[in-house]
Design a protein around this motif. Structure first.
Motif, PDB file in Angstrom:
ATOM      1  N   SER A 150      28.494   0.282  81.473  1.00 20.17           N
ATOM      2  CA  SER A 150      29.684   0.023  80.886  1.00 20.17           C
ATOM      3  C   SER A 150      30.474   1.058  81.422  1.00 20.17           C
ATOM      4  CB  SER A 150      29.578   0.185  79.533  1.00 20.17           C
ATOM      5  OG  SER A 150      31.034  -0.103  79.016  1.00 20.17           O
ATOM      6  N   PRO A 151      31.860   0.916  81.858  1.00 12.94           N
ATOM      7  CA  PRO A 151      32.658   1.886  82.311  1.00 12.94           C
ATOM      8  C   PRO A 151      33.834   2.182  81.295  1.00 12.94           C
ATOM      9  CG  PRO A 151      33.738  -0.387  82.826  1.00 12.94           C
ATOM     10  CD  PRO A 151      32.435  -0.612  82.341  1.00 12.94           C
ATOM     11  N   TRP A 152      33.435   1.670  80.182  1.00 15.29           N
ATOM     12  CA  TRP A 152      34.384   2.232  78.980  1.00 15.29           C
ATOM     13  C   TRP A 152      34.107   3.606  78.469  1.00 15.29           C
ATOM     14  CZ3 TRP A 152      38.126  -0.500  79.683  1.00 15.29           C
ATOM     15  CH2 TRP A 152      38.155  -1.766  79.945  1.00 15.29           C
ATOM     16  N   PRO A 153      32.850   4.157  78.220  1.00 12.89           N
ATOM     17  CA  PRO A 153      32.677   5.395  77.672  1.00 12.89           C
ATOM     18  C   PRO A 153      33.555   6.464  78.603  1.00 12.89           C
ATOM     19  CG  PRO A 153      30.544   4.266  77.623  1.00 12.89           C
ATOM     20  CD  PRO A 153      31.589   3.359  78.239  1.00 12.89           C
ATOM     21  N   ILE A 154      33.405   6.278  79.898  1.00  4.71           N
ATOM     22  CA  ILE A 154      34.145   7.339  80.818  1.00  4.71           C
ATOM     23  C   ILE A 154      35.644   7.049  80.710  1.00  4.71           C
ATOM     24  CG2 ILE A 154      34.524   7.812  83.267  1.00  4.71           C
ATOM     25  CD1 ILE A 154      31.566   6.901  83.826  1.00  4.71           C
ATOM     26  N   THR A 155      36.094   5.919  80.373  1.00  4.90           N
ATOM     27  CA  THR A 155      37.585   5.683  80.355  1.00  4.90           C
ATOM     28  C   THR A 155      38.024   6.357  78.720  1.00  4.90           C
ATOM     29  OG1 THR A 155      37.395   3.534  81.256  1.00  4.90           O
ATOM     30  CG2 THR A 155      39.273   4.002  80.108  1.00  4.90           C
ATOM     31  N   ALA A 156      37.216   6.213  77.820  1.00  4.21           N
ATOM     32  CA  ALA A 156      37.395   6.668  76.306  1.00  4.21           C
ATOM     33  C   ALA A 156      37.507   8.477  76.646  1.00  4.21           C
ATOM     34  CB  ALA A 156      36.668   6.214  75.556  1.00  4.21           C
ATOM     35  N   ALA A 157      36.456   8.977  77.416  1.00  2.45           N
ATOM     36  CA  ALA A 157      36.383  10.424  77.377  1.00  2.45           C
ATOM     37  C   ALA A 157      37.666  10.897  78.330  1.00  2.45           C
ATOM     38  CB  ALA A 157      35.120  10.663  78.286  1.00  2.45           C
ATOM     39  N   ALA A 158      37.911  10.026  79.497  1.00  4.87           N
ATOM     40  CA  ALA A 158      39.182  10.623  80.186  1.00  4.87           C
ATOM     41  C   ALA A 158      40.308  10.461  79.354  1.00  4.87           C
ATOM     42  CB  ALA A 158      39.174   9.823  81.351  1.00  4.87           C
ATOM     43  N   GLY A 159      40.622   9.364  78.629  1.00  8.03           N
ATOM     44  CA  GLY A 159      41.704   9.359  77.790  1.00  8.03           C
ATOM     45  C   GLY A 159      42.002  10.305  76.725  1.00  8.03           C
ATOM     46  N   PHE A 160      40.407  10.795  76.205  1.00  9.43           N
ATOM     47  CA  PHE A 160      40.590  11.766  75.255  1.00  9.43           C
ATOM     48  C   PHE A 160      41.007  13.190  75.728  1.00  9.43           C
ATOM     49  CE2 PHE A 160      38.274  15.108  72.497  1.00  9.43           C
ATOM     50  CZ  PHE A 160      39.046  14.969  71.390  1.00  9.43           C
ATOM     51  N   THR A 161      40.542  13.380  77.036  1.00 13.47           N
ATOM     52  CA  THR A 161      40.741  14.729  77.858  1.00 13.47           C
ATOM     53  C   THR A 161      42.315  14.589  78.205  1.00 13.47           C
ATOM     54  OG1 THR A 161      38.571  14.617  78.726  1.00 13.47           O
ATOM     55  CG2 THR A 161      40.407  16.006  79.870  1.00 13.47           C
ATOM     56  N   GLY A 215      40.051   2.484  76.537  1.00  8.38           N
ATOM     57  CA  GLY A 215      38.810   2.812  76.561  1.00  8.38           C
ATOM     58  C   GLY A 215      38.067   2.347  75.190  1.00  8.38           C
ATOM     59  N   VAL A 216      38.495   2.885  74.050  1.00  3.48           N
ATOM     60  CA  VAL A 216      38.153   2.088  72.864  1.00  3.48           C
ATOM     61  C   VAL A 216      37.821   0.651  72.589  1.00  3.48           C
ATOM     62  CG1 VAL A 216      38.310   2.505  70.168  1.00  3.48           C
ATOM     63  CG2 VAL A 216      38.216   4.430  71.667  1.00  3.48           C
ATOM     64  N   PHE A 217      38.994   0.069  72.783  1.00  3.15           N
ATOM     65  CA  PHE A 217      39.133  -1.310  72.552  1.00  3.15           C
ATOM     66  C   PHE A 217      38.121  -1.939  73.623  1.00  3.15           C
ATOM     67  CE2 PHE A 217      43.045  -0.592  70.465  1.00  3.15           C
ATOM     68  CZ  PHE A 217      42.777  -1.348  69.037  1.00  3.15           C
ATOM     69  N   GLY A 218      38.077  -1.517  74.897  1.00  2.00           N
ATOM     70  CA  GLY A 218      37.202  -1.962  75.758  1.00  2.00           C
ATOM     71  C   GLY A 218      35.794  -1.753  75.362  1.00  2.00           C
ATOM     72  N   MET A 219      35.358  -0.785  74.769  1.00  2.00           N
ATOM     73  CA  MET A 219      33.945  -0.346  74.485  1.00  2.00           C
ATOM     74  C   MET A 219      33.714  -1.438  73.205  1.00  2.00           C
ATOM     75  SD  MET A 219      32.403   3.278  74.377  1.00  2.00           S
ATOM     76  CE  MET A 219      34.006   4.162  73.790  1.00  2.00           C
ATOM     77  N   VAL A 220      34.758  -1.526  72.345  1.00  2.00           N
ATOM     78  CA  VAL A 220      34.586  -2.442  71.113  1.00  2.00           C
ATOM     79  C   VAL A 220      34.122  -4.052  71.510  1.00  2.00           C
ATOM     80  CG1 VAL A 220      35.258  -3.256  69.051  1.00  2.00           C
ATOM     81  CG2 VAL A 220      35.625  -0.951  69.531  1.00  2.00           C
TER      82      VAL A 220
END
Length: 131
Positions: free
Chosen positions: A82-93, A116-121
């Motif tokens: 899944s690419p979403w955890p990396i997207t969420a981590a980049a967004g948080f950074t 990223g969070v909505f993508g993961m969910v």
């Protein structure tokens, strides 16, 4: 899950009582808000576990007459990649950097984190329909 739900409900009640007494006796807004957040987090977990118990019923681990074989089978679905955890981590950074460098970067980070969070969910939201 009923036992876990009751355990977290007890933790939430403890933090509610402690936070109320602490907020009333001290004029410390930081400690009061920390205890309020601890109450909300424990209440959220208790609510989740209660909903799961009502949906799924007793697990084999919760029954006294259950055998080991009753718990056999697939545990749950785990996504392969899944690419979403990396997207969420980049967004948080970027969001944290926005706190330091300015509102515009904070808003960009908030948008990326939300994406990223909505993508993961919702990545496998209709997975049960395709089975």
């Amino acid at each position: 899950m009923k036992t876990e739900a009751l355990l977290f409900a007890g933790v939430a009640a403890f933090f509610a009582v402690t936070g109320t007494v602490y907020g009333w006796l001290s004029a410390d807004p930081a400690g009061t808000s920390a205890l309020a957040l601890a109450f909300l987090m424990a209440a959220l977990v208790a609510f989740f576990l209660t909903v799961q118990y009502r949906r799924r019923g007793l697990r084999p681990q919760d029954r006294a007459d259950a055998e080991v074989v009753d718990g056999a089978g697939p545990v749950e679905f785990f996504p392969p990649h899944s690419p979403w955890p990396i997207t969420a981590a980049a967004g948080f950074t970027v969001l944290c950097l926005g706190v330091v460098f300015g509102l515009w970067l904070f808003l960009l980070g908030l948008g990326l984190l939300s994406h990223g969070v909505f993508g993961m969910v919702f990545q496998y939201a209709n997975r049960s329909e395709s089975r």
